[in-house]
Motif scaffolding. Structure first.
Motif, PDB file in Angstrom:
ATOM      1  N   PHE A 156       0.838  -1.196   0.000  1.00  0.00           N
ATOM      2  CA  PHE A 156       0.000   0.000   0.000  1.00  0.00           C
ATOM      3  C   PHE A 156       0.876   1.251   0.000  1.00  0.00           C
TER       4      PHE A 156
ATOM      5  N   ARG B  15       3.738   1.525  -1.334  1.00  0.00           N
ATOM      6  CA  ARG B  15       4.238   1.693  -2.702  1.00  0.00           C
ATOM      7  C   ARG B  15       3.120   2.201  -3.613  1.00  0.00           C
ATOM      8  N   ALA B  16       1.899   1.699  -3.393  1.00  0.00           N
ATOM      9  CA  ALA B  16       0.769   2.123  -4.226  1.00  0.00           C
ATOM     10  C   ALA B  16       0.448   3.597  -4.006  1.00  0.00           C
ATOM     11  N   ARG B  17       0.840   4.124  -2.826  1.00  0.00           N
ATOM     12  CA  ARG B  17       0.607   5.541  -2.566  1.00  0.00           C
ATOM     13  C   ARG B  17       1.675   6.405  -3.213  1.00  0.00           C
ATOM     14  N   GLY B  18       2.659   5.768  -3.840  1.00  0.00           N
ATOM     15  CA  GLY B  18       3.663   6.524  -4.565  1.00  0.00           C
ATOM     16  C   GLY B  18       4.768   7.077  -3.696  1.00  0.00           C
TER      17      GLY B  18
END
Lengths: 330, 326
Positions: free
Chosen positions: B223, B225-228
């Protein structure tokens, strides 16, 4: 027609293993228009989540995109360098995962995770980021946000944590949110609230949603269009009313038929006989042919492509206008 | 929190009391201590007198009580071989052992944690594989062999570092002698510290690597990583912090063992610390020293464990709730 937010063409994802290359997603194509909600359904292992993961660029090795392209507002993103793709994640594409209990880092305060994400993507200072975080928490329906922002994840219930996760996914105002089974891990009583929240927030912001789920009720209520996946391919895609009320693909028919209606009383639930093939043993021709009640010779040899059928498109030779049951050389 | 600390202190007191009982029992089971003090031709009268003056004909319970009361005042009796108070002997040598232990613990953490993180992040890299292979050697070679090999290489062959002793020391206030302030003291410290810390270092490296790999697979890292978030923030903020929770426990317990098992390293390098004193005590059946050493080491373990528990709560907010409720 406006340019789609997300345009996926012939996306193919493969896993290179010692025993050969497995094709987990096979030439998947679809578009999502701005503000549109696309539901993606299918049973476990059909490639729904993997499609979402590939779009946001988080495939873990040995998985890799082996072909096709992904465009975000017309710009190709599947071949971007890692750091540029990182900037798109969270900023242009947000993601909500299945299990809110494990999505938040237990050692960081809720507010710190929000502030950190906001400051990564937007040119704001810490105080401004914190103010925005409080506003966001209020917007996702967390009571007393100015106090709760300093709470730890374990102090929130499952539903509240999923609200925080949604706030995190939306904090940089992305154009697209990929929601991967956002309600599966939640209490039934909370599921409807979370879906309603997600729907409202995205409508207000004009955010498009790719809603991955196997809950047909959620799809019927939320999605504008729906894509049905089977064994790594889209077998039917169309407006939600069409697909739910008049499914054309035999698999989609089976899927819709297996949902019990309240007014009926039945001894047994309807089911589709057999199970989805393993990736290593996908049959030649149409992957659904061993379980299909209408399979004929052509289905055994030739992979069906998506064909127009009314408002939908269906990957089934039954809907090929050139001749039902006619044998064609592949 | 306060209730938790108080309860832990009470438990610690009980642990120490049982250790004291074992230490005390040594006096009685390793033979009659009076025989250690007198020679064969001492008159029986005098033997009885010594026995009486040492309080050895009182009931066992009274003797144990006296032992505990004295121990509380850091009085562990007189060493048989040196005829000096045990506490003074230990205090004189404690700085050498503690400095050695702390420096080698620091070495094992400062080198072990980055190596563990590196091998986890570059799992398939050449250097990471090399670290892995070398760490196997570190885990499996016995300490004394590593010590001897290091002496052979750096003291005998290259002649860069001294092979024994503590070098020049400086006396600080409170009677603490330190070797950390002189060049020869620092040089003398390197080989024993590396020898003592090598095993812990490889242990910590392998532990950090395993934990880090585990944490990198979790949903909250996906998550993050998915948030950048930047790779740096994900790896060194989110992942490393979660990795350190179990590492704290192991590192704490290892610090205890480093102090306790410095004996071997001290022997190899003739390091003038408590370990060498303890070995001499074993050879000469000097029970007061052995007993005091036992009590002291267990006291150290108890203190370290308490510190580890408190550190745990500082890192992991979930435990604070449990502690408050306790």
């Amino acid at each position: 027609m406006t340019e789609p937010v997300l345009s996926v063409r012939d996306l193919t994802v493969e896993f290179v293993t010692r025993r050969g290359t497995l094709r987990a997603i096979d030439s998947v194509s679809f578009d999502i228009a701005p503000g549109e909600v696309l539901g993606v359904v299918g049973e476990s292992g059909a490639g729904k989540s993997l499609t979402g993961t590939a779009v946001i660029g988080l495939l873990d090795p040995p998985g890799r995109i082996a072909g096709g392209e992904i465009r975000l507002s017309g710009r190709r993103i599947d071949d971007l360098p890692a750091d540029e793709m990182r900037r798109i994640r969270g900023k242009r594409i947000g993601m909500v995962f299945q299990d809110p209990l494990t999505s938040l880092n237990p050692l960081y305060r809720v507010g710190d995770q929000l502030v950190e994400t906001i400051m990564t993507h937007l040119p704001v200072g810490r105080d401004e980021a914190r103010r925005r975080a409080i506003d966001l928490l209020a917007e996702v329906g967390i009571p007393a946000p100015e106090r709760r922002i300093d709470g730890w994840p374990h102090e929130f219930s499952g539903g509240m944590r999923q609200r925080v996760v949604i706030a995190l996914a939306l904090c940089a105002e992305p154009d697209l949110v990929i929601a991967d089974e956002p309600t599966t891990a939640l209490d039934v009583s909370v599921q409807a609230q979370i879906i309603a929240l997600l729907k409202r927030l995205c409508r207000e912001r004009g955010t498009a949603v790719m809603l991955i789920t196997h809950d047909m009720g959620v799809i019927a209520e939320t999605a504008d269009r729906v894509a049905v996946m089977y064994a790594g391919r889209i077998v039917e895609i169309g407006p939600v009313r069409e697909v739910v009320k008049h499914p054309r693909h035999p698999y989609a028919q089976g899927l819709m038929g297996s949902i019990p209606a309240l007014e009926e009383s039945r001894e047994r639930l309807q089911q589709i006989e057999g199970s989805m093939p393993r990736l290593a043993a996908i049959p030649k021709g149409c992957a659904f042919n061993p379980r299909c009640p209408h399979a004929f010779a052509r289905c055994m040899v030739e992979k069906p492509v998506l064909l127009e059928s009314g408002a939908s498109r269906v990957a089934c030779w039954l809907h090929d206008g050139t001749g039902l049951g006619e044998e064609t050389a592949a | 929190m306060l209730a938790f600390i108080l309860r832990r202190l009470l438990q610690s007191a009980l642990v120490l009391l049982s250790v004291a009982l074992i230490a005390f029992a040594m006096f009685r089971f390793v033979g009659d201590p009076v025989n250690q003090l007198v020679s064969l031709d001492t008159p029986a009268d005098q033997v009885r007198q010594i026995r009486q003056s040492l309080g050895l004909d009182d009931p066992v319970l009274v003797q144990f009580g006296r032992y505990v009361m004295n121990a509380l005042r850091f009085d562990f009796g007189i060493s048989y071989q040196f005829r000096q108070p045990v506490t003074a002997l230990l205090a004189e040598r404690a700085p050498a052992t503690l400095e050695l232990a702390l420096v080698s613990a620091l070495f094992s953490l400062v080198v072990g944690i980055p190596m563990g993180v590196y091998t986890a992040l570059r799992r398939d890299g050449v250097l990471a594989r090399l670290f892995q292979a070398v760490s196997l050697v570190g885990v499996s070679l016995p300490t004394f062999l590593i010590g001897i090999l290091l002496i052979y290489l750096f003291a005998v062959q290259l002649g860069w570092l001294p092979s024994f002793g503590r070098g020049e020391t400086v006396k600080l206030a409170g009677g603490w002698t330190t070797g950390l302030l002189t060049v020869s003291g620092l040089k003398a410290l390197i080989l024993p510290a590396v020898t003592l810390g090598l095993f812990q270092m490889t242990l910590i490296m392998r532990l950090v690597r395993a934990e880090m790999l585990e944490v990198l697979r979790t949903d909250y890292i996906r998550f993050a990583r998915a948030r950048g978030l930047t790779t740096r923030a994900v790896h060194f903020g989110h992942a490393l912090k979660n990795t350190l929770v179990p590492v704290i426990t192991i590192a704490g317990l290892q610090l205890g063992s480093i102090i306790a098992f410095a004996i071997i390293t001290e022997t190899v390098f003739q390091w003038p610390g408590m370990g060498v004193l303890f070995l001499k005590a074993v050879q000469n059946v000097d029970i007061p020293i052995m007993a005091a050493y036992l009590v002291m080491i267990s006291g150290l373990f108890v203190i370290i464990n308490l510190a580890v528990d408190l550190l745990y709560a500082a890192v992991d907010p979930r435990l604070r709730v449990t502690l408050k409720g306790a």
